[in-house]
Design an enzyme around this catalytic site. Sequence first.
Site, PDB file in Angstrom:
ATOM      1  N   CYS A 380      62.367 -44.963  70.721  1.00 21.01           N
ATOM      2  CA  CYS A 380      63.684 -44.340  70.582  1.00 21.01           C
ATOM      3  C   CYS A 380      64.564 -44.696  71.783  1.00 21.01           C
ATOM      4  O   CYS A 380      65.069 -45.796  71.862  1.00 21.01           O
ATOM      5  CB  CYS A 380      63.526 -42.831  70.362  1.00 21.01           C
ATOM      6  SG  CYS A 380      64.985 -42.117  69.580  1.00 21.01           S
ATOM      7  N   HIS A 514      60.063 -42.211  65.941  1.00 19.09           N
ATOM      8  CA  HIS A 514      58.991 -41.624  66.755  1.00 19.09           C
ATOM      9  C   HIS A 514      57.639 -41.769  66.057  1.00 19.09           C
ATOM     10  O   HIS A 514      57.195 -40.835  65.384  1.00 19.09           O
ATOM     11  CB  HIS A 514      59.292 -40.148  67.045  1.00 19.09           C
ATOM     12  CG  HIS A 514      60.450 -39.964  67.955  1.00 19.09           C
ATOM     13  ND1 HIS A 514      60.320 -39.994  69.326  1.00 19.09           N
ATOM     14  CD2 HIS A 514      61.761 -39.788  67.705  1.00 19.09           C
ATOM     15  CE1 HIS A 514      61.507 -39.840  69.881  1.00 19.09           C
ATOM     16  NE2 HIS A 514      62.403 -39.707  68.914  1.00 19.09           N
ATOM     17  N   GLU A 516      54.773 -41.584  67.235  1.00 22.59           N
ATOM     18  CA  GLU A 516      53.758 -40.653  67.765  1.00 22.59           C
ATOM     19  C   GLU A 516      53.623 -39.403  66.897  1.00 22.59           C
ATOM     20  O   GLU A 516      52.587 -38.759  66.895  1.00 22.59           O
ATOM     21  CB  GLU A 516      54.078 -40.281  69.222  1.00 22.59           C
ATOM     22  CG  GLU A 516      55.281 -39.377  69.468  1.00 22.59           C
ATOM     23  CD  GLU A 516      56.620 -40.095  69.550  1.00 22.59           C
ATOM     24  OE1 GLU A 516      56.734 -41.221  69.019  1.00 22.59           O
ATOM     25  OE2 GLU A 516      57.567 -39.519  70.139  1.00 22.59           O
TER      26      GLU A 516
HETATM   27  N1  GLN Z   1      69.361 -40.142  73.363  1.00 21.27           N
HETATM   28  C1  GLN Z   1      69.072 -41.111  72.365  1.00 21.27           C
HETATM   29  C2  GLN Z   1      69.815 -40.837  71.067  1.00 21.27           C
HETATM   30  O1  GLN Z   1      70.241 -39.744  70.831  1.00 21.27           O
HETATM   31  C3  GLN Z   1      67.589 -41.245  72.100  1.00 21.27           C
HETATM   32  C4  GLN Z   1      67.017 -40.046  71.455  1.00 21.27           C
HETATM   33  C5  GLN Z   1      65.511 -39.996  71.537  1.00 21.27           C
HETATM   34  O2  GLN Z   1      64.903 -40.701  72.330  1.00 21.27           O
HETATM   35  N2  GLN Z   1      64.914 -39.158  70.720  1.00 21.27           N
HETATM   36  O3  GLN Z   1      69.943 -41.716  70.248  1.00 21.27           O
END
Ligand code: GLN
Length: 542
Positions: A380, A514, A516
């Site tokens: 992410c 994600h 994970e």
């Molecule tokens: N801050 C980033 C976004 O909002 C990444 C978010 C995250 O890592 N869950 O896109």
Amino acid sequence: MARYVFITGGVVSSLGKGIASAALGSLLQARGYKVRLRKLDPYLNVDPGTMSPYQHGECFVTDDGAETDLDLGHYERFTGRPANRQDNITSGRIYSDIITRERRGDFLGGTVQVIPHVTDAIKEFIIAGNDDFDFVLVEIGGTVGDIEALPFFEAIRQLGNEFSPGAAVYIHLTLMPYIPSAGELKTKPTQHSVKELRSIGIQPDILLVRADRDIPESERKKLSLFCNVRPSAVIQALDVASIYDVPIAYHREGFDEEVLKAFFIQDAPQPDLSRWQDISRRVNNPEGEVTIAVVGKYTEMKDAYKSLIEALVHGGIANNVRVKIDWIGSETFEKEDPAPFLEHVHGILVPGGFGMRGTEGMIAAAGYARRRNIPYFGICFGMQMAVIEATRNLAGVAGAGSTEFGPCDEPVVGLLTEWVKGNELHRREEGGDLGGTMRLGSYTARLTPGSRIAEIYGATEIQERHRHRYEVNISYRQRLEDKGLCFAGLSPDGVLPETVELTNHPWFVGVQYHPELKSRPFEPHPLFRSFIAAAMVQSRLV
Ligand code: GLN
């Protein structure tokens, strides 16, 4: 009708109520029962989505896009059943629904009160949608005595009274502290905690007692006597090496047997614990070790990375190695050279995160991994930072950045304003609510045939869980692909970059989602399996 197990906590928090609940779920499942786990959180936030990881730890995202308590992650990992929006509720959500109904006039002039309106809403939530399950395990967040939890305790008390006899069992998790000067484990805190519970009308059927050493028979008898619980229902819960040893350890103490006894079930099948024995053996007898640097923002708060830590453990299980994590606050690399911190590690992972603090350090870590050919996994935020690094240093666009950190001349990462979910177009409004408005939950991504990521998954279409407000800007694609950073995974409409990979690198993958959250001990996620395998190559273990 489903049988209900209510799990409450006493004495102190952080005793592992979530893992105890998940482990009980897995033990009942191992006997062939269908099990559902639900969590009731007494705080007033509508969900944990707007809470800082420092306050609340990880925010676990379900397939259907709910931002929930991290205990739901344990439930999924231990039972394999994907949780959903209906498995977690907070006081905030209950009150918000009731107040909306009150404003609509639904209460027809009546006074709206905690009892019965709040307690009824809690009870409705607990009993809804359980027809297909043999057991529903309901965990109450916090500890008995918390003011905000009272309506939840009252609701579960009422339910026990409303159900037919033998349909609800109450488990209370407590702690026996060891007092070195006396050389004894003490029962008094548990006695007080049970007294508190009984004062609100709940008599526990089973005490699950955490202790750092065996509880002597005499002390168990004492607890049984003072807490009005059968001696065999005082279960000791000792510390174990790995959370994946918990189901077997609790089974050995007779925990699931006591639960069945409390329900008067005599003909329960014996549990098949072979999968837990296998996991336990693998976790406790690794054939080697790899070191992964996790370079993130909340590294002092490990709960913020709960699923990530477990997914790395699963990657280790898949490869029969122990995964040692070197936690590095990303701000370190804004002042110091990364080399002394990273040259010995076998893989670098930059996890999810929000806000500007520490991002230049993450970018430095991604650059280090790229140049030194160290396996890199960007999740992410970690993908976004790797793309910024490559745009600046591979494609030569010096001003590349993210609009998350303010206005930017070269916004290679920008605010996501429109996206498609199913057949629906989702739009973000300028200045709209922060809670629940990210691109959340399961979305499909298409992977380029022949790419590394497609090879890792063994598929060209995947579903993964998301939680982001910003996205990599597709208009930089050509410039980056020309330099070897391939946009190998895209949303089905081809607009949102979902994965990137470096072609001329041993293992450099970034994903916008994600992974994970979907990894389980029995089914390690392919990306973690592959990342740890690459780390083993790096460490010359293979
Ligand atoms: N801050 C980033 C976004 O909002 C990444 C978010 C995250 O890592 N869950 O896109």
